[in-house]
Design a protein around this motif. Sequence first.
Motif, PDB file in Angstrom:
ATOM      1  N   GLU A   1     -13.463  36.769  39.524  1.00  0.00           N
ATOM      2  CA  GLU A   1     -13.479  36.544  38.085  1.00  0.00           C
ATOM      3  C   GLU A   1     -14.498  35.445  37.813  1.00  0.00           C
ATOM      4  O   GLU A   1     -14.489  34.413  38.491  1.00  0.00           O
TER       5      GLU A   1
ATOM      6  N   VAL B   1     -17.474  44.142  24.658  1.00  0.00           N
ATOM      7  CA  VAL B   1     -17.443  43.762  26.065  1.00  0.00           C
ATOM      8  C   VAL B   1     -17.931  44.965  26.871  1.00  0.00           C
ATOM      9  O   VAL B   1     -17.537  46.100  26.615  1.00  0.00           O
TER      10      VAL B   1
ATOM     11  N   GLN C   1     -10.245  39.978  25.082  1.00  0.00           N
ATOM     12  CA  GLN C   1     -11.208  40.441  24.075  1.00  0.00           C
ATOM     13  C   GLN C   1     -10.477  41.215  22.975  1.00  0.00           C
ATOM     14  O   GLN C   1     -10.792  41.084  21.799  1.00  0.00           O
TER      15      GLN C   1
ATOM     16  N   ASP D   1     -17.127  33.352  34.643  1.00  0.00           N
ATOM     17  CA  ASP D   1     -17.114  32.999  33.218  1.00  0.00           C
ATOM     18  C   ASP D   1     -17.478  34.200  32.359  1.00  0.00           C
ATOM     19  O   ASP D   1     -16.978  34.371  31.256  1.00  0.00           O
ATOM     20  N   SER D   2     -18.384  35.034  32.908  1.00  0.00           N
ATOM     21  CA  SER D   2     -18.859  36.158  32.088  1.00  0.00           C
ATOM     22  C   SER D   2     -18.045  37.424  32.293  1.00  0.00           C
ATOM     23  O   SER D   2     -18.355  38.459  31.717  1.00  0.00           O
ATOM     24  N   GLY D   3     -17.004  37.395  33.105  1.00  0.00           N
ATOM     25  CA  GLY D   3     -16.193  38.598  33.264  1.00  0.00           C
ATOM     26  C   GLY D   3     -15.552  38.725  34.627  1.00  0.00           C
ATOM     27  O   GLY D   3     -15.054  37.748  35.195  1.00  0.00           O
ATOM     28  N   TYR D   4     -15.629  39.935  35.171  1.00  0.00           N
ATOM     29  CA  TYR D   4     -14.897  40.255  36.395  1.00  0.00           C
ATOM     30  C   TYR D   4     -15.642  41.350  37.152  1.00  0.00           C
ATOM     31  O   TYR D   4     -16.223  42.250  36.536  1.00  0.00           O
TER      32      TYR D   4
ATOM     33  N   GLY E   1     -17.793  42.754  31.571  1.00  0.00           N
ATOM     34  CA  GLY E   1     -18.635  41.688  31.007  1.00  0.00           C
ATOM     35  C   GLY E   1     -20.091  42.073  31.167  1.00  0.00           C
ATOM     36  O   GLY E   1     -20.651  42.739  30.299  1.00  0.00           O
ATOM     37  N   ASP E   2     -20.666  41.713  32.286  1.00  0.00           N
ATOM     38  CA  ASP E   2     -22.071  42.033  32.537  1.00  0.00           C
ATOM     39  C   ASP E   2     -22.162  43.330  33.349  1.00  0.00           C
ATOM     40  O   ASP E   2     -21.764  43.368  34.511  1.00  0.00           O
ATOM     41  N   THR E   3     -22.682  44.391  32.704  1.00  0.00           N
ATOM     42  CA  THR E   3     -22.729  45.696  33.394  1.00  0.00           C
ATOM     43  C   THR E   3     -24.157  46.076  33.793  1.00  0.00           C
ATOM     44  O   THR E   3     -24.419  47.228  34.111  1.00  0.00           O
TER      45      THR E   3
END
Length: 463
Positions: free
Chosen positions: A396, A375, A247, A398-401, A418-420
């Motif tokens: 890991e 991000v 990013q 596609d949208s993050g980790y 990514g998605d929090t």
Amino acid sequence: MTAQNIQAWECIVCGYIHEGAAPPDECPLCGAPRSEFKPRRPSTPHLPAVGGPEGVRVAVLGAGIAGLAAVESIRSASPTAQVTLISEEQHLPYQRLNLTRYLANEIAENQLPIHPAQWYTQHHLQLLLGTKAARIDLGRRSIVLADGQTTAFDKLILATGATAAIPPIPGAAAENVRCLRTLDDAKAVLDWARPGARCVCIGGGILGLEAAGALARRGVEVALIEGQAWLLPRQLNERASRVLQKQVTGLGIRLYHSAGVARIAGEGRAREVLLQDGSSLPTDFVILATGVKPTTALAEQCGLTVNRGILVNDQLVTSDPNVLAAGDVAEHRGTVYGLWTVSQIQGHIAGLSALGGQVAFNGVPRSNFLKVLGVGLFSIGAIEPEGPEGRALEQETDSGYQRFVFRGGRLVGAILLGDTRSATAVKSAIERADDLGGLLQRRLPATAVLAHLEVQETGARRG
Ligand SMILES: Cc1cc2nc3c(=O)[nH]c(=O)nc-3n(C[C@H](O)[C@H](O)[C@H](O)COP(=O)(O)OP(=O)(O)OC[C@H]3O[C@@H](n4cnc5c(N)ncnc54)[C@H](O)[C@@H]3O)c2cc1C
């Protein structure tokens, strides 16, 4: 004015507390929408009398979020306390953590103040702006201001925060080298941040990363220097950092890992940054984001016990029973948090404690939100497993980790990149010390752990 007319809302994602009649449109800390705010249950301090002693004089030194939260809770609990809030800065108390959003042109200067000027008069708070305290006289219980005037107190809350730590780099005193701690710093940096200008940002921690991202968004060519092998070594393991790095470089920021700065060259004005490996980075200005240190000089001068920060007990009382400390300047059970929500919570507690309320700060797991690079990042507690009972699960996507760290079947740390959106569920599981040993034995992937925590959280909220 009544004690009831200060209302508070808590962001259920990150714990940010907003004072006002209605919740904000967006959480300034984690970006959660208005719907994620719930009314905050009033603290229930057991005050010896309503609002503590009649007319008690409380001086609060430093009007960052800790100092402001202290005066908010004092006024909520006591209509009669005589409160003086002293600030070296000229500006109304503002959202310091939003300075990078201001730098990125996401918010305007007039959105930074936490309360308008009339709020202080409406609540009968004496606000002394542009006023530096020079000395504290504990014997006389008074603060000596830089202009020689004095302010007497029965209770003093030290909320002097932190200042940027300047590393001993030759050339760091050049006129176009700046830290980013105050609104005045941000304004100075904005003057230099023309599209196409070159900036070297030294330090790849949260602040350096946010500052670099903000400047890159303004069209500045940014080189980011990090001494460690990867970004945010305190919050991220190497794998998460590599995900974040994509990013960062995607914003056009040039990243230099494991890089030491030899010196900043130029005659009084930085023109290039020389690295220890001999490379040269030409620049128009430099940002130092190399950490902060608690502002403890006044506390040391008056003889309070100071380690890294001013030592406080669970009531946030220092080594002098009439003096309390909160926020970035305070050290509680060996920890100086350096975080917005913790400073805010400690400020509230110190305010109530100063009035004699039986309230305690018992420590919180360290957590961080980062949003400025577009991000989402949530990191809490331990990021590496420790000892024979330690275990980590990671994935890991596609949208993050996602990463979860366990000790003896209990979640003790996590990273969501990514998605929090599940941060609240994760934080609650850590705070409740849920036993997740059964899940671990079933060798489920990290996504299944997350789904389980979300179900638990939904149940806890319903019930
Ligand atoms: C750009 C930026 C981004 C940040 N982002 C985040 C984030 O995303 N998440 C997070 O959790 N935290 C973040 N932080 C950290 C967070 O802002 C701090 O933890 C918090 O502001 C500390 O509040 P405080 O009230 O303890 O101290 P401060 O905000 O430092 O306030 C202390 C005040 O005391 C004043 N003062 C000091 N000495 C004197 C004196 N002798 N006389 C009078 N006044 C004095 C200072 O001038 C200052 O105004 C960020 C910080 C910065 C700078």
